[in-house]
Design an enzyme around this catalytic site. Structure first.
Site, PDB file in Angstrom:
ATOM      1  CE  LYS A  52      -3.708  -2.442   2.368  1.00  0.00           C
ATOM      2  NZ  LYS A  52      -4.316  -2.829   3.648  1.00  0.00           N
ATOM      3  CD  GLN A  96      -3.229  -4.457   6.766  1.00  0.00           C
ATOM      4  OE1 GLN A  96      -3.124  -3.429   6.129  1.00  0.00           O
ATOM      5  NE2 GLN A  96      -3.830  -5.523   6.287  1.00  0.00           N
ATOM      6  CG  ASP A 119      -9.665  -0.702   5.232  1.00  0.00           C
ATOM      7  OD1 ASP A 119      -9.391  -0.904   4.030  1.00  0.00           O
ATOM      8  OD2 ASP A 119      -8.966  -1.135   6.178  1.00  0.00           O
TER       9      ASP A 119
END
Ligand code: NDP
Length: 283
Positions: A52, A96, A119
């Site tokens: 990312k 994460q 997200d």
């Protein structure tokens, strides 16, 4: 002949197209910034975070990675997220997953401001998606919808079957397909006669995390088959949830790797830009 959906190439085009928008934002004095918080040493997480970061930096998004030890307390993590929530120079925040056991994932997901929830996992964002009024959308299913558009696959009125009902893939995938007027069936580990159901699918999305689970006998001739699975085999190789023999019957198929994975990252970048623009009142 099966058509392979090239997620890598589509992701590259998508992120290339974002460069122009990022330049424009920078001319206005706005530098899109994405914060990725990773707690602990989970190996897969480290790889995802690195990927990312690499893509973000390559197109001009400021990527801030915050690595915390696995002993980090829930309250310390919440305090850090609160700081980023308040910081106007940060436009997207991502924690994460998975998190160490002492940290409640639900609490953490809910602590990110929906306007910065890049997200799309916050309950407000999931609710808005279900109501077909989305703000931020989970990136994996969003990337799959983009594949349909790019390959002129019309989902309207089609029989779509989603295998797997996780909050991050299966459920939002079903909502997006429903919003796009597909007729949607969601299946899971308690589903009876799964193969009978998958064989009815014009569009089959598989996200269960079991290597090569769906075989050609489970798939209708000409179906569009999307393989979300990423399973690390003992050999070290990566395998999807869909067996290679499905290419004998499918009309379209996503490969693993270079299918859904790169599109997930591309959508993360796109959503960072969208949230940035929204935060400064553009677009
Ligand atoms: P989860 O483990 O959270 O969910 C798995 C789902 O599959 C559950 O709903 C489970 O059912 C269902 N399931 C498990 N076994 C079966 C079975 N035999 N038959 C039918 N349904 C079954 O997984 P995720 O959704 O997070 O991820 C799924 C896969 O996708 C993983 O391989 C993951 O690595 C990959 N992934 C890939 C991404 C990418 O960018 N390419 C992004 C996210 C995930 P039940 O609810 O009943 O337990």
């Amino acid at each position: 002949m099966v058509k392979i959906i090239d997620g890598k190439e589509l992701a590259q085009t998508t992120t290339d197209n974002l460069k122009f928008e990022i330049e424009n934002l920078k001319k206005k004095g706005v530098i899109p910034a994405l914060v990725v918080i990773v707690v602990g040493e989970d190996q897969a997480s480290q790889i995802y975070v690195k990927n990312k970061h690499r893509v973000a930096e390559s197109i001009g998004i400021k990527s801030i990675i915050t690595k915390l030890p696995s002993s980090t307390s829930e309250s310390d993590l919440l305090a850090l997220i609160s700081e980023y929530n308040e910081n106007p120079d940060v436009h997207g925040i991502l924690v994460q997953l998975p998190l160490p056991k002492q940290i409640n994932e639900k609490k953490i997901t809910e602590s990110i401001r929906p306007e910065k929830d890049v997200d799309g996992f916050h309950p407000v964002n999931i609710g808005r998606l279900v109501m077909n009024d989305p703000l931020a959308i989970p990136c994996t299913p969003m990337g799959i919808m983009r594949m349909f558009t790019a390959y002129d696959i019309d989902v309207e009125g089609k029989n779509a079957v989603v295998v797997g009902r996780s909050n991050i893939v299966g459920k939002p995938m079903a909502a997006l397909l429903l919003n796009a007027n597909a007729t949607v069936t969601v299946t899971h580990s308690h589903t009876q006669n799964l193969s009978e159901i998958t064989k009815q699918a014009d569009i089959l999305v598989v996200a269960i995390g079991q290597a090569n689970f769906i075989k050609k006998a489970d798939v209708k001739q000409g179906a569009v088959v999307i393989d979300v699975g990423m399973n690390r085999l003992d050999s070290g190789k990566l395998a999807g949830d869909v067996d290679k023999d499905v290419s004998d019957v499918a009309g379209y198929l996503t490969p693993v790797p270079k299918g859904v994975g790169p599109m997930t990252i591309a959508m993360l970048m796109e959503q960072t830009i969208e949230l940035t623009k929204r935060s400064v009142g553009i677009g």
